[in-house]
Scaffold this motif. Structure first.
Motif, PDB file in Angstrom:
ATOM      1  N   TRP A 128      91.834   2.177  25.763  1.00 11.30           N
ATOM      2  CA  TRP A 128      91.734   3.089  26.858  1.00 11.30           C
ATOM      3  C   TRP A 128      92.073   2.372  28.223  1.00 11.30           C
ATOM      4  O   TRP A 128      92.675   2.917  29.087  1.00 11.30           O
ATOM      5  CB  TRP A 128      90.313   3.421  26.842  1.00 11.30           C
ATOM      6  N   THR A 149      70.233  -4.279  19.895  1.00  7.25           N
ATOM      7  CA  THR A 149      71.525  -4.740  20.303  1.00  7.25           C
ATOM      8  C   THR A 149      72.949  -3.668  19.880  1.00  7.25           C
ATOM      9  O   THR A 149      73.699  -3.248  20.814  1.00  7.25           O
ATOM     10  CB  THR A 149      72.106  -6.015  19.911  1.00  7.25           C
ATOM     11  N   LEU A 150      72.682  -3.464  18.626  1.00  6.88           N
ATOM     12  CA  LEU A 150      73.592  -2.109  18.132  1.00  6.88           C
ATOM     13  C   LEU A 150      73.568  -0.873  18.728  1.00  6.88           C
ATOM     14  O   LEU A 150      74.750  -0.235  19.224  1.00  6.88           O
ATOM     15  CB  LEU A 150      73.336  -2.089  16.608  1.00  6.88           C
ATOM     16  N   ALA A 194      78.936   1.301  24.514  1.00  3.76           N
ATOM     17  CA  ALA A 194      80.494   1.528  24.304  1.00  3.76           C
ATOM     18  C   ALA A 194      80.956   2.943  24.449  1.00  3.76           C
ATOM     19  O   ALA A 194      81.997   3.407  25.001  1.00  3.76           O
ATOM     20  CB  ALA A 194      80.988   1.091  22.610  1.00  3.76           C
ATOM     21  N   LEU A 242      73.146  -4.249   9.303  1.00  5.03           N
ATOM     22  CA  LEU A 242      73.206  -4.046  10.998  1.00  5.03           C
ATOM     23  C   LEU A 242      74.145  -4.906  11.861  1.00  5.03           C
ATOM     24  O   LEU A 242      74.819  -4.525  12.694  1.00  5.03           O
ATOM     25  CB  LEU A 242      71.794  -4.434  11.566  1.00  5.03           C
ATOM     26  N   VAL A 289      80.962  -2.132  15.277  1.00  4.09           N
ATOM     27  CA  VAL A 289      80.971  -1.012  16.358  1.00  4.09           C
ATOM     28  C   VAL A 289      81.258  -1.665  17.527  1.00  4.09           C
ATOM     29  O   VAL A 289      82.367  -1.424  18.306  1.00  4.09           O
ATOM     30  CB  VAL A 289      79.567  -0.575  16.751  1.00  4.09           C
ATOM     31  N   TRP A 309      86.281   5.812  30.313  1.00  2.00           N
ATOM     32  CA  TRP A 309      87.526   5.384  30.454  1.00  2.00           C
ATOM     33  C   TRP A 309      88.372   6.792  29.901  1.00  2.00           C
ATOM     34  O   TRP A 309      89.391   6.936  30.378  1.00  2.00           O
ATOM     35  CB  TRP A 309      87.813   4.426  28.999  1.00  2.00           C
ATOM     36  N   ARG A 310      87.765   7.575  28.670  1.00  2.00           N
ATOM     37  CA  ARG A 310      88.376   8.647  28.331  1.00  2.00           C
ATOM     38  C   ARG A 310      88.529   9.590  29.594  1.00  2.00           C
ATOM     39  O   ARG A 310      89.702  10.315  29.654  1.00  2.00           O
ATOM     40  CB  ARG A 310      87.502   9.166  27.293  1.00  2.00           C
ATOM     41  N   LEU A 361      93.446  10.645  35.168  1.00  2.00           N
ATOM     42  CA  LEU A 361      94.637  10.127  35.549  1.00  2.00           C
ATOM     43  C   LEU A 361      96.037  11.120  34.861  1.00  2.00           C
ATOM     44  O   LEU A 361      97.192  11.044  35.599  1.00  2.00           O
ATOM     45  CB  LEU A 361      95.031   8.692  34.838  1.00  2.00           C
ATOM     46  N   GLU A 362      95.745  11.664  33.630  1.00  2.00           N
ATOM     47  CA  GLU A 362      96.789  12.398  32.967  1.00  2.00           C
ATOM     48  C   GLU A 362      96.886  13.726  33.952  1.00  2.00           C
ATOM     49  O   GLU A 362      97.907  13.922  34.023  1.00  2.00           O
ATOM     50  CB  GLU A 362      96.362  12.801  31.720  1.00  2.00           C
ATOM     51  N   ILE A 404     101.508   6.322  37.463  1.00  2.00           N
ATOM     52  CA  ILE A 404     101.180   7.294  38.511  1.00  2.00           C
ATOM     53  C   ILE A 404     101.741   6.640  40.015  1.00  2.00           C
ATOM     54  O   ILE A 404     102.263   7.122  40.658  1.00  2.00           O
ATOM     55  CB  ILE A 404      99.480   7.242  38.886  1.00  2.00           C
ATOM     56  N   ARG A 407      88.339   9.067  32.529  1.00  2.00           N
ATOM     57  CA  ARG A 407      89.371   8.423  33.676  1.00  2.00           C
ATOM     58  C   ARG A 407      90.850   8.781  33.170  1.00  2.00           C
ATOM     59  O   ARG A 407      91.576   9.344  33.930  1.00  2.00           O
ATOM     60  CB  ARG A 407      89.005   7.041  33.707  1.00  2.00           C
ATOM     61  N   LEU A 458      77.029  -3.734  13.822  1.00  4.71           N
ATOM     62  CA  LEU A 458      77.016  -4.279  15.325  1.00  4.71           C
ATOM     63  C   LEU A 458      78.499  -4.913  15.571  1.00  4.71           C
ATOM     64  O   LEU A 458      79.233  -4.561  16.254  1.00  4.71           O
ATOM     65  CB  LEU A 458      76.006  -5.137  15.549  1.00  4.71           C
ATOM     66  N   VAL A 504      74.888  -1.709  22.263  1.00  3.13           N
ATOM     67  CA  VAL A 504      76.294  -1.690  22.234  1.00  3.13           C
ATOM     68  C   VAL A 504      77.085  -0.490  21.997  1.00  3.13           C
ATOM     69  O   VAL A 504      77.909   0.072  22.798  1.00  3.13           O
ATOM     70  CB  VAL A 504      76.730  -2.929  21.280  1.00  3.13           C
ATOM     71  N   SER A 505      76.218   0.391  20.966  1.00  2.15           N
ATOM     72  CA  SER A 505      76.940   1.617  20.664  1.00  2.15           C
ATOM     73  C   SER A 505      76.906   2.513  21.950  1.00  2.15           C
ATOM     74  O   SER A 505      78.019   3.163  22.417  1.00  2.15           O
ATOM     75  CB  SER A 505      76.125   2.143  19.613  1.00  2.15           C
ATOM     76  N   LEU A 515      68.928  -6.951  16.319  1.00  2.00           N
ATOM     77  CA  LEU A 515      70.217  -6.221  16.132  1.00  2.00           C
ATOM     78  C   LEU A 515      70.395  -4.883  16.161  1.00  2.00           C
ATOM     79  O   LEU A 515      71.420  -4.512  16.871  1.00  2.00           O
ATOM     80  CB  LEU A 515      70.608  -6.821  14.622  1.00  2.00           C
ATOM     81  N   ALA A 516      69.470  -4.237  15.654  1.00  2.00           N
ATOM     82  CA  ALA A 516      69.405  -2.675  15.805  1.00  2.00           C
ATOM     83  C   ALA A 516      69.314  -2.191  17.248  1.00  2.00           C
ATOM     84  O   ALA A 516      70.024  -1.535  17.560  1.00  2.00           O
ATOM     85  CB  ALA A 516      68.370  -2.295  15.461  1.00  2.00           C
ATOM     86  N   SER A 546      81.011   3.564  28.135  1.00 10.11           N
ATOM     87  CA  SER A 546      82.179   3.356  28.554  1.00 10.11           C
ATOM     88  C   SER A 546      83.570   3.928  27.966  1.00 10.11           C
ATOM     89  O   SER A 546      84.460   4.243  28.797  1.00 10.11           O
ATOM     90  CB  SER A 546      82.583   1.614  28.092  1.00 10.11           C
ATOM     91  N   LEU A 547      83.444   4.140  26.730  1.00 13.23           N
ATOM     92  CA  LEU A 547      84.785   5.198  26.161  1.00 13.23           C
ATOM     93  C   LEU A 547      84.544   6.588  26.831  1.00 13.23           C
ATOM     94  O   LEU A 547      85.794   7.035  27.058  1.00 13.23           O
ATOM     95  CB  LEU A 547      84.339   5.554  24.759  1.00 13.23           C
TER      96      LEU A 547
END
Lengths: 352, 352
Positions: free
Chosen positions: A33, B18-19, B26, A15, A22, B33-34, B40-41, A44, B36, A19, B22-23, B15-16, B29-30
């Motif tokens: 990104w 948190t993982l 993430a 894990l 990840v 951001w993707r 932007l593109e 832009i 965004r 973690l 976090v996952s 941990l699990a 966020s991803l």
């Protein structure tokens, strides 16, 4: 339990590893990104800046185009109004007169009255090659079609005809100022200010013609010259109104010269003889006599003496060959030529 | 170990968790951001498109501005060259001639030769108020200064003088085609294509003058008219070269009319009498006789008969008052007027 503890330990480690992986990959992805986003934002901003300046440039080009096209339309409209229905003809003079008459004042009102009135027609070499004059010397006289270039209204008449007020009638000196239709006169103030006169052909040179008996003022632009043909131009039976008939209304009694004149002429002559149309001071004196043999004063000069207290003492001026000739005329129409001098300012004496 | 096992369990769970957190974060966020980045593109694509079209527009405006400015420069240069040194005068005709001579061919080469040659000068009311003609009727004759508007080179001469080749010498009909300097002749092909002629003043009307003895072709633009003054215009002692002296070189022996003509004229006359300068078919016939009393054929017509096999049978044409008059001339200079008809096309007969 040891196995379980081991299994747990394995699980925890896996894990934790996952973690970490990840988290790291998320961090890297996020970084990528975010970086990409920053790049894109930068791009832009660049694009927005470019777009802004290009739009500004385009607007400025547009303003320029619109302005240029407006000016073009105006220029075309102007040249079109000049060419309206092909009814306006652009006339280019074939040459210019160099005459003994420096100003309008004193220039005879008819041709051939003053036989010593000499002029030289200097041709524009671009329009008049010498061969075009071959044969002209075999005629005694020629017509001269010219522009009344000293008319005060000429600029307006030609530049802004719509603003130019044409006078339908003009005051006639022979009729003591009575008015006649402009086409019943030879007045210079006519809708198309073209003059017609005849002169004696004295000599043809390469790029000039020497003339005499002219009634043309110095600087006159000439549009055309034509040989005088008696069989078509001389009409024996032509009749004119009574008021036009040749008379001696304007003849003076005598012309004499003062001592002052006789002493001044010698020194004055030296200043002008090199470029003169005359060969001697005596010949120039004869020209003065001929010119003054007719009362050349304007209507207003005759009717309104500047100094009414002593009309006899009024001094009149005449500019011949660039020299200021002053004279007086008494009540018996006797003329005394007083003096001759180099004028300080031609304009000053021209109107007096 | 239990504790350790518990601790391990807690660690694993933490941990699990948190993982998972976090996952999830993430992933969020991803995603953000993707998303965004995609936005932007999109924006970049839009901006790039805008920039492209704006740049294209700007380039097109620029092309338009440059083109308009070039045209403006040209237009200004042209109007400047027209005003060069104030030496070009824009002449506006005061009126137009309505003449019995429909074409150049047949128009007399001198004024007053054909007394029945009638014309009407129609004035431009904007330039010639009726009052300006007051008094003109008291004169018997007047000068007419006009434009040789049918000269084939006139457009070039006035529009593009630099490209116009002026002939210094012209062929003279009286000299059987020998060449003389253009200023020794009255040829219409002169640097400034201005004509001078004299006519009899028949009648003054409000906005027109009736004239006779004219040698003017229909449609001639008139620049000025002036009264004929015998005391300055009629020069008894004027001399001309021998080749100019009046002679009968061009006079014909006789003019007669065919039966065909006499029957045609009645019907033709009906078509034109309403607008004619003549009052009867007989008067019109007299005009034909007067016009044909002088050999009016051009040099080339006289020298080069179209059909050399039978020169006597050549039919010549003359257009008077819009009617096509055909005639023949024999070796003894006797003229037979053959026919009169309404021409199919004026242009067709004008040159023959």
């Amino acid at each position: 339990m040891a196995i379980a503890g081991h299994t747990n330990n394995y699980t925890t480690a896996a894990l934790a590893f996952t973690l970490a992986v990840v988290s790291a990959s998320a961090a890297v992805s996020l970084y990528r990104w975010r970086r990409r986003g920053e790049d894109l934002e930068c791009r832009i901003k660049e694009l927005e800046k470019s777009l802004g300046s290009t739009m500004e440039k385009s607007a400025s080009e547009r303003r320029g185009r619109v302005k240029a096209q407006q000016a073009l339309r105006e220029a075309l409209a102007q040249s079109e109004s000049q060419d309206l229905h092909n009814t306006i003809y652009p006339m280019r003079p074939i040459g210019t007169i160099r005459s003994c008459f420096s100003t309008r004042n004193g220039t005879p009102r008819q041709p051939l009255l003053v036989s010593l009135a000499r002029a030289c027609l200097n041709f524009d070499p671009a329009l008049v090659p010498p061969a075009s004059l071959e044969g002209l010397g075999e005629y005694s006289h020629c017509w001269i079609i010219y522009v009344f270039h000293l008319n005060t209204d000429i600029e307006k008449l030609w530049r802004k005809p719509s603003q130019s007020k044409l006078k339908a009638k003009v005051r006639v000196p022979r009729l003591n100022g009575e008015r006649k239709g402009v086409f019943a006169t030879r007045s210079p103030h006519r809708p198309c200010p073209i003059g017609l006169t005849v002169a004696k052909v004295e000599e043809i040179q390469k790029d000039k013609v020497l003339l005499s008996g002219v009634d043309l003022v110095d600087g006159t632009p000439v549009l055309d010259i034509k040989p005088y043909l008696p069989y078509s131009d001389s009409i024996q039976e032509a009749t004119v109104p009574d008021w036009v008939k040749e008379d001696c209304l304007l003849a003076v009694a005598s012309v004499s010269f003062s001592d002052t004149f006789c002493s001044s002429i010698t020194s004055c002559w030296k200043l002008i003889e090199k470029n003169s149309l005359y060969s001697s001071a005596d010949e120039f004196k004869s020209l003065i006599t001929q010119v003054l043999s007719w009362d050349i004063r304007s209507m207003s000069q005759r009717n309104k003496p500047q100094d009414t207290s002593d009309a006899d003492s009024i001094v009149y001026h005449l500019v011949l060959e660039g020299l200021d000739v002053s004279y007086m005329i008494d009540n018996e129409r006797k003329i005394l030529v007083q003096d001759v001098s180099l004028p300080n300012n031609l304009e000053d004496v021209a109107g007096t």
